[in-house]
Scaffold this motif. Structure first.
Motif, PDB file in Angstrom:
ATOM      1  N   LEU A  81       0.557  -1.141  -0.081  1.00 34.51           N
ATOM      2  CA  LEU A  81       0.061   0.017  -0.169  1.00 34.51           C
ATOM      3  C   LEU A  81       1.053   1.417  -0.139  1.00 34.51           C
ATOM      4  O   LEU A  81       0.637   2.364  -0.736  1.00 34.51           O
ATOM      5  CB  LEU A  81      -0.869  -0.079   1.171  1.00 34.51           C
ATOM      6  CG  LEU A  81      -2.203  -0.772   0.924  1.00 34.51           C
ATOM      7  CD1 LEU A  81      -2.799  -0.775   2.560  1.00 34.51           C
ATOM      8  CD2 LEU A  81      -2.914  -0.484  -0.025  1.00 34.51           C
ATOM      9  N   ALA A  82       1.987   1.266   0.720  1.00 32.84           N
ATOM     10  CA  ALA A  82       2.799   2.501   0.776  1.00 32.84           C
ATOM     11  C   ALA A  82       3.475   2.528  -0.504  1.00 32.84           C
ATOM     12  O   ALA A  82       3.679   3.922  -1.015  1.00 32.84           O
ATOM     13  CB  ALA A  82       3.705   2.194   1.967  1.00 32.84           C
ATOM     14  N   ARG A  83       4.142   1.615  -1.394  1.00 36.05           N
ATOM     15  CA  ARG A  83       4.535   1.757  -2.432  1.00 36.05           C
ATOM     16  C   ARG A  83       3.620   2.016  -3.591  1.00 36.05           C
ATOM     17  O   ARG A  83       3.961   3.099  -4.307  1.00 36.05           O
ATOM     18  CB  ARG A  83       5.025   0.258  -2.917  1.00 36.05           C
ATOM     19  CG  ARG A  83       5.948   0.557  -4.070  1.00 36.05           C
ATOM     20  CD  ARG A  83       6.595  -0.786  -4.461  1.00 36.05           C
ATOM     21  NE  ARG A  83       7.468  -1.685  -3.244  1.00 36.05           N
ATOM     22  CZ  ARG A  83       7.057  -2.469  -3.107  1.00 36.05           C
ATOM     23  NH1 ARG A  83       6.096  -3.593  -3.677  1.00 36.05           N
ATOM     24  NH2 ARG A  83       7.681  -3.345  -2.011  1.00 36.05           N
ATOM     25  N   THR A  84       2.276   1.893  -3.573  1.00 36.82           N
ATOM     26  CA  THR A  84       1.315   2.231  -4.492  1.00 36.82           C
ATOM     27  C   THR A  84       0.797   3.739  -4.256  1.00 36.82           C
ATOM     28  O   THR A  84       0.882   4.363  -5.080  1.00 36.82           O
ATOM     29  CB  THR A  84      -0.032   1.283  -4.209  1.00 36.82           C
ATOM     30  OG1 THR A  84       0.408   0.061  -4.349  1.00 36.82           O
ATOM     31  CG2 THR A  84      -0.982   1.806  -5.249  1.00 36.82           C
ATOM     32  N   ALA A  85       1.010   4.244  -2.820  1.00 40.98           N
ATOM     33  CA  ALA A  85       0.467   5.449  -2.530  1.00 40.98           C
ATOM     34  C   ALA A  85       1.627   6.390  -2.989  1.00 40.98           C
ATOM     35  O   ALA A  85       1.495   7.768  -3.359  1.00 40.98           O
ATOM     36  CB  ALA A  85       0.368   5.407  -1.044  1.00 40.98           C
TER      37      ALA A  85
END
Length: 94
Positions: free
Chosen positions: A88-92
């Protein structure tokens, strides 16, 4: 639990196809036909093995550190949560 089973695919040499009639089989056929492209039956094609490979390779999770089924379940949940939060952090960030 609702089962999604193919009703007319397998051919049996003993004539088992002829016995596949009745209210339950017709209800199964109707359920598979009704769902269309959003069918849960189509989900059987999904493969989850790459996730386990990513957890083992990228996270370095080779073995559980705790003993006992409850502790192992909690440890696995923690590893999966860390994996999902990283994704999720990488996508955000992108």
């Amino acid at each position: 639990m609702r089962g999604y089973v193919a009703t007319g695919r397998a051919k049996h040499p003993d004539g088992g196809e002829d016995r596949r009639r009745g209210p339950l089989v017709s209800a199964r056929r109707q359920r598979l036909r009704r769902a269309g492209r959003r069918s849960r039956y189509r989900l059987r094609k999904q493969v989850v093995e790459p996730v386990f490979g990513q957890i083992k390779a990228a996270r370095g999770f080779q073995q559980v550190l705790l003993r006992g089924i409850h502790k192992v379940k909690h440890e696995w949940a923690l590893v999966c949560t860390a994996h999902n939060l990283t994704k999720l952090a990488r996508t955000a960030a992108a």
